[in-house]
Design a protein around this motif. Structure first.
Motif, short mmCIF file in Angstrom:
data_model
loop_
_atom_site.label_atom_id
_atom_site.label_comp_id
_atom_site.label_asym_id
_atom_site.label_seq_id
_atom_site.Cartn_x
_atom_site.Cartn_y
_atom_site.Cartn_z
N ILE A 281 5.82 18.63 36.90
CA ILE A 281 6.42 17.54 37.66
C ILE A 281 7.62 18.09 38.41
O ILE A 281 8.45 18.81 37.84
CB ILE A 281 6.82 16.39 36.73
CG1 ILE A 281 5.58 15.85 36.01
CG2 ILE A 281 7.48 15.26 37.51
CD1 ILE A 281 5.87 14.77 35.01
N ARG A 282 7.71 17.73 39.69
CA ARG A 282 8.72 18.32 40.57
C ARG A 282 9.79 17.30 40.96
O ARG A 282 9.52 16.09 40.99
CB ARG A 282 8.04 18.85 41.84
CG ARG A 282 6.94 19.87 41.58
CD ARG A 282 6.29 20.31 42.87
NE ARG A 282 5.53 19.23 43.49
CZ ARG A 282 4.25 19.00 43.26
NH1 ARG A 282 3.59 19.75 42.38
NH2 ARG A 282 3.62 18.02 43.89
N PRO A 283 11.00 17.76 41.27
CA PRO A 283 12.03 16.85 41.79
C PRO A 283 11.51 16.10 43.01
O PRO A 283 10.87 16.69 43.88
CB PRO A 283 13.18 17.78 42.15
CG PRO A 283 12.99 18.96 41.26
CD PRO A 283 11.51 19.14 41.12
N GLY A 284 11.79 14.82 43.04
CA GLY A 284 11.29 13.98 44.12
C GLY A 284 10.01 13.26 43.79
O GLY A 284 9.62 12.32 44.50
N ASP A 285 9.32 13.71 42.73
CA ASP A 285 8.11 13.00 42.31
C ASP A 285 8.47 11.60 41.80
O ASP A 285 9.58 11.36 41.33
CB ASP A 285 7.39 13.76 41.19
CG ASP A 285 6.50 14.87 41.71
OD1 ASP A 285 6.22 14.90 42.92
OD2 ASP A 285 6.08 15.72 40.90
N ARG A 286 7.51 10.72 41.87
CA ARG A 286 7.63 9.38 41.30
C ARG A 286 6.73 9.31 40.07
O ARG A 286 5.55 9.62 40.14
CB ARG A 286 7.21 8.35 42.34
CG ARG A 286 7.28 6.89 41.91
CD ARG A 286 6.82 6.05 43.10
NE ARG A 286 7.01 4.63 42.90
CZ ARG A 286 6.02 3.75 42.88
NH1 ARG A 286 4.76 4.16 42.99
NH2 ARG A 286 6.26 2.47 42.74
N VAL A 287 7.32 8.93 38.95
CA VAL A 287 6.54 8.78 37.72
C VAL A 287 6.32 7.31 37.45
O VAL A 287 7.27 6.52 37.41
CB VAL A 287 7.26 9.44 36.52
CG1 VAL A 287 6.52 9.16 35.22
CG2 VAL A 287 7.37 10.95 36.73
N LEU A 288 5.07 6.94 37.30
CA LEU A 288 4.69 5.57 36.97
C LEU A 288 4.17 5.56 35.54
O LEU A 288 3.11 6.12 35.26
CB LEU A 288 3.64 5.06 37.95
CG LEU A 288 3.25 3.59 37.86
CD1 LEU A 288 2.78 3.08 39.23
CD2 LEU A 288 2.16 3.33 36.84
N ILE A 289 4.95 4.98 34.65
CA ILE A 289 4.52 4.85 33.26
C ILE A 289 3.67 3.59 33.16
O ILE A 289 4.17 2.47 33.33
CB ILE A 289 5.73 4.77 32.31
CG1 ILE A 289 6.58 6.03 32.44
CG2 ILE A 289 5.28 4.56 30.86
CD1 ILE A 289 7.93 5.92 31.75
N ALA A 290 2.38 3.77 32.91
CA ALA A 290 1.48 2.63 32.78
C ALA A 290 1.61 2.07 31.36
O ALA A 290 0.77 2.32 30.49
CB ALA A 290 0.05 3.05 33.09
N THR A 291 2.68 1.32 31.16
CA THR A 291 2.98 0.80 29.82
C THR A 291 1.80 0.02 29.26
O THR A 291 1.50 0.09 28.05
CB THR A 291 4.22 -0.11 29.86
OG1 THR A 291 5.15 0.38 30.82
CG2 THR A 291 4.88 -0.18 28.49
N HIS A 292 1.13 -0.73 30.12
CA HIS A 292 -0.02 -1.52 29.66
C HIS A 292 -1.11 -0.62 29.11
O HIS A 292 -1.69 -0.91 28.05
CB HIS A 292 -0.55 -2.36 30.82
CG HIS A 292 -1.66 -3.28 30.44
ND1 HIS A 292 -1.48 -4.37 29.64
CD2 HIS A 292 -2.99 -3.25 30.74
CE1 HIS A 292 -2.64 -4.99 29.47
NE2 HIS A 292 -3.57 -4.33 30.12
N ASN A 293 -1.41 0.48 29.80
CA ASN A 293 -2.41 1.41 29.29
C ASN A 293 -1.97 2.04 27.97
O ASN A 293 -2.77 2.21 27.05
CB ASN A 293 -2.68 2.50 30.33
CG ASN A 293 -3.40 1.98 31.55
OD1 ASN A 293 -3.98 0.89 31.53
ND2 ASN A 293 -3.37 2.75 32.62
N CYS A 294 -0.69 2.39 27.89
CA CYS A 294 -0.16 2.99 26.66
C CYS A 294 -0.31 2.04 25.47
O CYS A 294 -0.68 2.44 24.37
CB CYS A 294 1.31 3.34 26.83
SG CYS A 294 1.67 4.57 28.11
N CYS A 295 -0.01 0.77 25.72
CA CYS A 295 -0.05 -0.21 24.63
C CYS A 295 -1.46 -0.63 24.27
O CYS A 295 -1.79 -0.79 23.09
CB CYS A 295 0.77 -1.45 25.02
SG CYS A 295 2.55 -1.13 25.16
#
Length: 387
Positions: A295-309
């Motif tokens: 993962i590089r600086p400037g990337d956007r991380v989307l945590i799919a909390t629904h998928n995790c749960c």
């Protein structure tokens, strides 16, 4: 219709295009890079790893919640801050919502409306839990902000004002446009003025007075009140009808009504399945490797909390939550939701009133459209304990 069929319907009605994409990404693996979207995290252990590292994965960069909410709430609220300034504000707010204070606040504010709700159920009336939950959530947030609004119509109107702002956001929204910001400020500025008045009064029995006593500046207290208004009311109001529906559809409502020691477990499990924060966003500020993905600086991380749960399986009161999943829907690490005790105190108190009227029968329901957090537009119940 089975329990999770209704939950799936709620999500599809709220997000007919984004939700199938979100669930489809869960089948791509625990972490995947999606062009135009960002790096998507689908597994709870990796989500917790990201959330615990506030130096690498931040809320104040491009594509983060800060970019979305700073124009509306200002620069000094917890959900758009990082680093020393965030830690300092967080420390000052640490004693704001203690369990004893939030329980006493909810007991005082909700006593009369819950008595009226209990009376309606006891008389055999059909009650719309969606409307009731909105009124009750509005009552509590009125107290938090310092509004002198003591009628159900006032509380309902307050909730609707917040709903209009939050509904401008979808799972794909990166930032609000000028017209949207103006509409949000037209709601929030008058509420901020009321909060500032309560702050100036300095009454430590009020939330705004407590913030002043804890060392917050007026602009910080106003910003915090605005954040609580936008994030707290929807979480509580959407969860309550879905909690009752999950318990009823799974056949567990009579069991929890008879064994109140199961209520907290039921609330946590309902939170896991409904996931009031379906996704969380972070902006990357330094190189990292998560789950084998660079993962590089400037990337956007989307945590799919629904998928995790939802990876743990369907609604099940017998299944324990593993440590990496524990209350992940409220975040983790430096940004774990500071309003968690207030939200759970409200939910617990209202749920007890509803369980007192058991057995309850769902008499009608419909899914809501045009909302950020999937919910029912109507969920009517009636007590079958009435002869």
């Amino acid at each position: 219709m089975r329990t999770l069929d209704w939950e799936r319907r709620l999500y599809l009605t709220a997000h007919p295009f984004a939700y199938p994409l979100l669930r489809g990404l869960a089948r791509r693996g625990p972490i995947v890079r999606v062009p135009g979207l960002g790096v998507v995290v689908n597994a709870a252990p990796l989500a917790r790893e990201v959330l615990m590292d506030g130096e690498t994965f931040r809320k104040d960069g491009p594509g983060s919640p800060g970019e979305l909410w700073t124009p509306v709430l200002g620069p000094s609220v917890l959900l758009n801050m990082e680093g020393d300034a965030h830690r300092a504000l967080r420390r000052r707010l640490a004693d704001l919502f203690t369990p004893s204070y939030t329980d006493a606040l909810c007991a005082r504010v909700l006593a009369d409306p819950l008595e009226r709700l209990a009376g309606r159920l006891a008389r055999g009336a059909t009650v719309d839990l969606v409307d009731a939950a909105r009124v009750l959530a509005g009552a509590v947030i009125s107290e938090v902000i310092g509004l002198d609004a003591g009628a159900e119509a006032d509380w309902r109107h307050l909730f609707e004002q917040g709903e209009r702002i939050v509904s401008m956001v979808s799972l794909r929204t990166r930032r609000l446009g000028p017209a949207q910001i103006a509409r949000a400020r037209a709601v929030l500025d008058p509420l901020g003025a009321i909060a500032a008045k309560a702050y100036a009064a300095g009454d430590e029995s009020t939330v705004m007075g407590r913030m002043r006593a804890l060392g917050l500046a007026e602009d910080e207290a106003r910003g915090a009140a605005g954040a609580f208004f936008l994030t707290g009311t929807e979480t509580v109001a959407t969860l309550l009808p879905r909690l009752v529906a999950l318990l009823a559809d799974s056949g567990q409502l009579p069991r929890v009504a008879a064994a109140r020691g199961l209520l907290d477990r039921a609330i946590d499990e309902a939170m896991r399945v409904t996931t009031p924060t379906p996704v969380m966003l972070r902006s990357v500020h330094r190189p990292a490797v998560v789950g084998g993905v660079a993962i590089r600086p400037g990337d956007r991380v989307l945590i799919a909390t629904h998928n995790c749960c939802r990876g743990l399986g369907p609604f099940d009161l017998e299944r324990p939550h593993p440590p990496e999943l524990r209350r992940l829907w409220f975040g983790a690490g430096p940004h774990f939701c500071i309003g968690y005790p207030l939200a759970t105190a409200q939910i617990r108190r209202v749920a007890r009133t509803l369980l007192d009227a058991a057995p309850l029968r769902i008499t009608g329901r419909a899914a809501a459209r045009g909302v950020l957090i999937p919910t029912y537009s109507r969920l009517t119940v009636r007590s079958e304990a009435v002869a």
